[in-house]
Design a protein around this motif. Structure first.
Motif, mmCIF file in Angstrom:
data_model
loop_
_atom_site.group_PDB
_atom_site.id
_atom_site.type_symbol
_atom_site.label_atom_id
_atom_site.label_comp_id
_atom_site.label_asym_id
_atom_site.label_seq_id
_atom_site.Cartn_x
_atom_site.Cartn_y
_atom_site.Cartn_z
ATOM 1 N N THR A 45 0.070 -87.350 16.980
ATOM 2 C CA THR A 45 0.149 -88.518 16.094
ATOM 3 C C THR A 45 -0.080 -88.123 14.639
ATOM 4 O O THR A 45 0.671 -88.541 13.740
ATOM 5 N N GLU A 46 -1.098 -87.321 14.403
ATOM 6 C CA GLU A 46 -1.430 -86.913 13.037
ATOM 7 C C GLU A 46 -0.334 -86.067 12.412
ATOM 8 O O GLU A 46 0.004 -86.247 11.226
ATOM 9 N N GLN A 47 0.238 -85.146 13.166
ATOM 10 C CA GLN A 47 1.245 -84.253 12.595
ATOM 11 C C GLN A 47 2.584 -84.965 12.380
ATOM 12 O O GLN A 47 3.323 -84.623 11.446
ATOM 13 N N ILE A 48 2.900 -85.935 13.203
ATOM 14 C CA ILE A 48 4.101 -86.747 12.938
ATOM 15 C C ILE A 48 3.912 -87.522 11.644
ATOM 16 O O ILE A 48 4.817 -87.592 10.797
ATOM 17 N N ALA A 49 2.721 -88.084 11.446
ATOM 18 C CA ALA A 49 2.426 -88.811 10.206
ATOM 19 C C ALA A 49 2.497 -87.885 8.997
ATOM 20 O O ALA A 49 2.806 -88.328 7.879
ATOM 21 N N ALA A 50 2.243 -86.593 9.207
ATOM 22 C CA ALA A 50 2.264 -85.610 8.118
ATOM 23 C C ALA A 50 3.638 -84.996 7.896
ATOM 24 O O ALA A 50 3.780 -84.090 7.065
#
Length: 290
Positions: free
Chosen positions: A81-86
């Motif tokens: 989730t965090e890396q998709i947001a990044a």
């Protein structure tokens, strides 16, 4: 199509590597069912099937030892989730097993999700999920990742079609020897767009403990556990990957209130995120290409 997974003449508890996927899915199903869950996987019970439940029930201390699987799922969910947001535009899940994240997670429709695994496990998975719709673009590729030349060709093809890819290897590298992990890591570092890699592994102490309790079943299925580097996340530095996050299973399970009583006190002590030794330890790590 499903004969290999459903061979009732084979009396081994774990018959092949595909059975380990069913085993893990049964823990996701158990977390989804009885109480307010820390994640929701409505597909896990069907994917695990009766076989997955039987394997989990036969393992020593089954109820007390479900917490690592719960923590691992939560941690991989968070990293993804965090890396998709990044800015990650492609997630490549290698040895995807019976993972259902493209169906159950809140993912952008524009995301490209690619699953790679053996034909029999993906055939079985497609049959079970035939009437379900993924929330993002989903591609499945049938391949044997042990085939070094074949995977290098595949990685090059996938890398050419991505801008910024996150590689996910949940529950994979523990089955490889340190030498095999090193070659695998170098192969992953070759495509330019393969910028991030998240994996999980344990310490030599954990490897020894798991081998004692479940090792014979896994060895009989030609799937022995082999990887527990004393260097910890630093092992991967030599092969082109720099650790940027290390998230402990134990600390995560304590935060989620999933630890059995005898481990709650242990979770209060500090942990090293570097070199590991006799102490049982496991984590989900995020690596950036050097």
């Amino acid at each position: 199509m499903t004969e290999k997974l459903e061979d009732t003449t084979d009396e081994r508890l774990i018959r092949n590597i595909s059975d380990t996927a069913r085993w893990v899915a049964s823990y996701r199903a158990a977390e989804t069912a009885p109480r307010p869950p820390v994640f929701h996987d409505p597909y896990a019970e069907k994917l695990a099937g009766e076989r997955g439940k039987q394997i989990a029930a036969a393992m020593p201390y089954q109820e007390k030892n479900s917490w690592p699987f719960v923590a691992r799922t939560v941690l991989f969910d968070a990293v993804i989730t965090e890396q998709i947001a990044a800015g990650v535009d492609t997630v490549i899940n290698l040895a995807a097993g019976l993972d259902a994240r493209p169906y159950r997670m809140a993912l952008p429709a524009s995301l490209k999700w690619i699953e790679v695994d053996l034909p029999e496990i993906l055939d079985y998975k497609e049959e079970i999920l035939a009437n379900e719709k993924p929330v993002c673009s989903l591609q499945r590729i049938r391949a044997d990742l042990v085939d070094v030349e074949g995977r290098r060709k595949l990685f090059a093809e996938l890398g050419a079609n991505a801008r910024k890819a996150l590689i996910v290897t949940e529950g994979l590298i523990a089955y490889l020897s340190p030498e095999e992990v090193g070659v695998f890591a170098r192969d992953l570092a070759a495509p330019q767009s393969f910028q991030l890699w998240t994996n999980d592994f344990g310490s030599p102490g954990l490897l020894k403990m798991v081998q004692k309790h479940a090792g014979e079943h896994l060895k009989n299925a030609s799937a022995p556990l082999k990887f527990g580097p004393p260097e910890g996340p630093g092992f991967f530095e030599l092969f082109g990957w720099r650790p940027i996050e290390v998230r402990s299973f134990l600390k995560t399970a304590a935060r989620l209130k999933r630890l059995p009583l005898f481990l709650r006190l242990m979770s209060l002590f500090p942990e090293s995120s570097g070199k590991q030794g006799k102490q049982p330890w496991s984590a989900v790590c995020l690596f950036a290409k050097k």
